[in-house]
Scaffold this motif. Sequence first.
Motif, PDB file in Angstrom:
ATOM      1  N   ILE A 238      -3.679   2.264 -27.558  1.00 25.68           N
ATOM      2  CA  ILE A 238      -3.135   3.674 -27.253  1.00 25.68           C
ATOM      3  C   ILE A 238      -3.864   4.354 -25.895  1.00 25.68           C
ATOM      4  CG2 ILE A 238      -2.878   6.073 -28.053  1.00 25.68           C
ATOM      5  CD1 ILE A 238      -2.655   4.900 -30.901  1.00 25.68           C
ATOM      6  N   LYS A 239      -5.217   3.722 -25.978  1.00 24.88           N
ATOM      7  CA  LYS A 239      -5.918   4.483 -24.773  1.00 24.88           C
ATOM      8  C   LYS A 239      -5.734   3.801 -23.522  1.00 24.88           C
ATOM      9  CE  LYS A 239     -10.721   5.271 -23.426  1.00 24.88           C
ATOM     10  NZ  LYS A 239     -11.953   4.946 -23.782  1.00 24.88           N
ATOM     11  N   GLN A 240      -5.635   2.294 -23.615  1.00 27.48           N
ATOM     12  CA  GLN A 240      -5.071   1.521 -22.600  1.00 27.48           C
ATOM     13  C   GLN A 240      -3.750   1.335 -22.129  1.00 27.48           C
ATOM     14  OE1 GLN A 240      -6.795  -2.493 -23.395  1.00 27.48           O
ATOM     15  NE2 GLN A 240      -8.957  -1.778 -23.151  1.00 27.48           N
ATOM     16  N   PHE A 241      -2.946   1.465 -22.915  1.00 30.97           N
ATOM     17  CA  PHE A 241      -1.529   1.472 -22.695  1.00 30.97           C
ATOM     18  C   PHE A 241      -0.645   2.631 -23.271  1.00 30.97           C
ATOM     19  CE2 PHE A 241      -3.208  -2.851 -22.930  1.00 30.97           C
ATOM     20  CZ  PHE A 241      -3.082  -3.211 -21.810  1.00 30.97           C
ATOM     21  N   PRO A 242      -1.065   3.874 -22.833  1.00 30.49           N
ATOM     22  CA  PRO A 242      -0.386   4.845 -23.615  1.00 30.49           C
ATOM     23  C   PRO A 242       1.203   4.978 -23.219  1.00 30.49           C
ATOM     24  CG  PRO A 242      -1.671   5.667 -21.389  1.00 30.49           C
ATOM     25  CD  PRO A 242      -1.694   4.421 -21.632  1.00 30.49           C
ATOM     26  N   ASP A 243       1.647   4.328 -22.096  1.00 23.36           N
ATOM     27  CA  ASP A 243       3.172   4.539 -21.924  1.00 23.36           C
ATOM     28  C   ASP A 243       3.859   3.574 -22.475  1.00 23.36           C
ATOM     29  OD1 ASP A 243       2.770   6.949 -20.497  1.00 23.36           O
ATOM     30  OD2 ASP A 243       2.202   5.740 -18.566  1.00 23.36           O
ATOM     31  N   ALA A 244       3.281   2.522 -23.133  1.00 20.66           N
ATOM     32  CA  ALA A 244       3.697   1.284 -23.600  1.00 20.66           C
ATOM     33  C   ALA A 244       4.519   1.769 -24.982  1.00 20.66           C
ATOM     34  CB  ALA A 244       2.789   0.031 -23.718  1.00 20.66           C
ATOM     35  N   SER A 245       5.718   1.011 -25.081  1.00 17.30           N
ATOM     36  CA  SER A 245       6.403   1.262 -26.345  1.00 17.30           C
ATOM     37  C   SER A 245       5.523   0.893 -27.698  1.00 17.30           C
ATOM     38  CB  SER A 245       7.548   0.496 -26.594  1.00 17.30           C
ATOM     39  OG  SER A 245       7.437  -0.787 -26.472  1.00 17.30           O
ATOM     40  N   GLU A 246       4.561  -0.058 -27.644  1.00 19.53           N
ATOM     41  CA  GLU A 246       3.565  -0.275 -28.571  1.00 19.53           C
ATOM     42  C   GLU A 246       2.775   0.810 -29.015  1.00 19.53           C
ATOM     43  OE1 GLU A 246       5.098  -4.164 -26.753  1.00 19.53           O
ATOM     44  OE2 GLU A 246       4.205  -2.420 -25.950  1.00 19.53           O
ATOM     45  N   SER A 247       2.436   1.704 -28.153  1.00 23.24           N
ATOM     46  CA  SER A 247       1.695   2.732 -28.364  1.00 23.24           C
ATOM     47  C   SER A 247       2.034   3.679 -29.568  1.00 23.24           C
ATOM     48  CB  SER A 247       1.394   3.653 -26.904  1.00 23.24           C
ATOM     49  OG  SER A 247       0.505   4.607 -27.159  1.00 23.24           O
ATOM     50  N   GLU A 248       3.415   3.967 -29.366  1.00 22.68           N
ATOM     51  CA  GLU A 248       4.224   4.772 -30.385  1.00 22.68           C
ATOM     52  C   GLU A 248       4.262   4.034 -31.710  1.00 22.68           C
ATOM     53  OE1 GLU A 248       5.204   8.040 -30.270  1.00 22.68           O
ATOM     54  OE2 GLU A 248       4.241   7.970 -28.257  1.00 22.68           O
ATOM     55  N   MET A 249       4.184   2.747 -31.682  1.00 17.43           N
ATOM     56  CA  MET A 249       4.195   1.976 -32.938  1.00 17.43           C
ATOM     57  C   MET A 249       2.780   1.855 -33.475  1.00 17.43           C
ATOM     58  SD  MET A 249       6.455  -1.182 -31.342  1.00 17.43           S
ATOM     59  CE  MET A 249       6.040  -2.379 -32.634  1.00 17.43           C
ATOM     60  N   ALA A 250       1.650   1.777 -32.594  1.00 17.51           N
ATOM     61  CA  ALA A 250       0.436   1.908 -33.040  1.00 17.51           C
ATOM     62  C   ALA A 250       0.135   3.094 -33.774  1.00 17.51           C
ATOM     63  CB  ALA A 250      -0.547   1.934 -31.833  1.00 17.51           C
ATOM     64  N   LYS A 251       0.583   4.231 -33.228  1.00 13.74           N
ATOM     65  CA  LYS A 251       0.298   5.688 -33.832  1.00 13.74           C
ATOM     66  C   LYS A 251       0.875   5.611 -35.299  1.00 13.74           C
ATOM     67  CE  LYS A 251       0.220   8.138 -29.568  1.00 13.74           C
ATOM     68  NZ  LYS A 251       1.255   9.205 -28.701  1.00 13.74           N
ATOM     69  N   SER A 252       2.160   4.966 -35.448  1.00 18.35           N
ATOM     70  CA  SER A 252       2.761   5.005 -36.840  1.00 18.35           C
ATOM     71  C   SER A 252       2.053   4.020 -37.753  1.00 18.35           C
ATOM     72  CB  SER A 252       4.050   4.361 -36.435  1.00 18.35           C
ATOM     73  OG  SER A 252       4.651   4.215 -37.828  1.00 18.35           O
ATOM     74  N   MET A 253       1.379   3.033 -37.359  1.00 20.95           N
ATOM     75  CA  MET A 253       0.481   2.149 -38.109  1.00 20.95           C
ATOM     76  C   MET A 253      -0.727   2.847 -38.413  1.00 20.95           C
ATOM     77  SD  MET A 253      -1.152  -1.931 -37.416  1.00 20.95           S
ATOM     78  CE  MET A 253       0.553  -2.599 -37.018  1.00 20.95           C
ATOM     79  N   LEU A 254      -1.195   3.666 -37.643  1.00 17.33           N
ATOM     80  CA  LEU A 254      -2.442   4.337 -37.873  1.00 17.33           C
ATOM     81  C   LEU A 254      -2.320   5.349 -39.165  1.00 17.33           C
ATOM     82  CD1 LEU A 254      -3.907   4.954 -34.395  1.00 17.33           C
ATOM     83  CD2 LEU A 254      -5.015   3.878 -36.374  1.00 17.33           C
ATOM     84  N   LYS A 255      -0.996   5.902 -39.069  1.00 18.48           N
ATOM     85  CA  LYS A 255      -0.720   6.865 -40.362  1.00 18.48           C
ATOM     86  C   LYS A 255      -0.759   6.054 -41.664  1.00 18.48           C
ATOM     87  CE  LYS A 255       1.770  10.280 -37.509  1.00 18.48           C
ATOM     88  NZ  LYS A 255       2.780  11.044 -37.074  1.00 18.48           N
ATOM     89  N   LEU A 257      -2.160   3.319 -42.480  1.00 15.79           N
ATOM     90  CA  LEU A 257      -3.557   2.907 -42.446  1.00 15.79           C
ATOM     91  C   LEU A 257      -4.379   4.126 -43.161  1.00 15.79           C
ATOM     92  CD1 LEU A 257      -4.089   0.257 -39.841  1.00 15.79           C
ATOM     93  CD2 LEU A 257      -3.450  -0.051 -42.324  1.00 15.79           C
ATOM     94  N   GLY A 258      -3.920   5.465 -42.888  1.00 13.28           N
ATOM     95  CA  GLY A 258      -4.740   6.471 -43.560  1.00 13.28           C
ATOM     96  C   GLY A 258      -5.466   7.057 -42.311  1.00 13.28           C
TER      97      GLY A 258
END
Length: 260
Positions: A238-255, A257-258
């Motif tokens: 999320i920090k290195q690639f904030p504009d990448a589509s994977e960034s949004e996917m990463a936020k969802s995975m973080l949720k 994972l709690g």
Amino acid sequence: MLFKQVFKRAALALLLAGPVLGQAQSTGPLVVEERGSSDGQGPAAASGAQGGNDGLYVLMQQMEQYERQIQNLQGQVEELRHEVDRLKAAERERYLDLDTRINALVDQTKSAPQTDAEAGDDGGNDAAPADPEADRAAYSEARGKLLERDFDAAATAFEDYLETFPEGQFRAHAHFWLGEVYSNQKKPQLDKAREQFQTVVDDYPNHSRAPTSLYKLAGLQAKGGDTAKAKVTLHKLIKQFPDASESEMAKSMLKQLGDD
């Protein structure tokens, strides 16, 4: 089962008929009784009748025991049948999951540039292969194995490419596809998959495959039970690639994972 029931009923009828027959003999003509007595057959006949009744009683007990054993065996067979059905269903689910992942991987391969060189993406690698044409041909052949769904051959071909072309222009892509192949084989090699994605992240941090590799790496880390490391990888993405589509996917995975 019908034969056993008939036999059991016949045995019971004979058992009950014993006393009746004895009573019928006792009320018969005196001459018959005296003849039987004078011949010495009276007590012997009574003893024989009693012995026959005892034999029938023992036989009926054995039949009941056999029936209980058969019922127990039928119960065990039924349990085994349920277990087989459960295993078949689990195997079918695994097959469908594998088929879904294979189709997704093939679609992903098809959507990429034909040689990946069309994107002009070398991840900042200024070195050039000694034989660019051979380099391109070897990589294209390995990638073709993916499209053919021959993942074992694809893994071998990408491994050979990385060994043969230490300065190859498609090395980052080869590491990425190797990670995908190892993850989606019939028997996944998750440790090897993590190594390949980690190589892309470490050696080619500016490559177009870096965001996806970070996301894939985090997923494998979480799947392996290392949730803390997976969270670190996702935050890095999320920090290195904030504009990448994977960034949004990463936020969802973080949720998931709690990590809010």
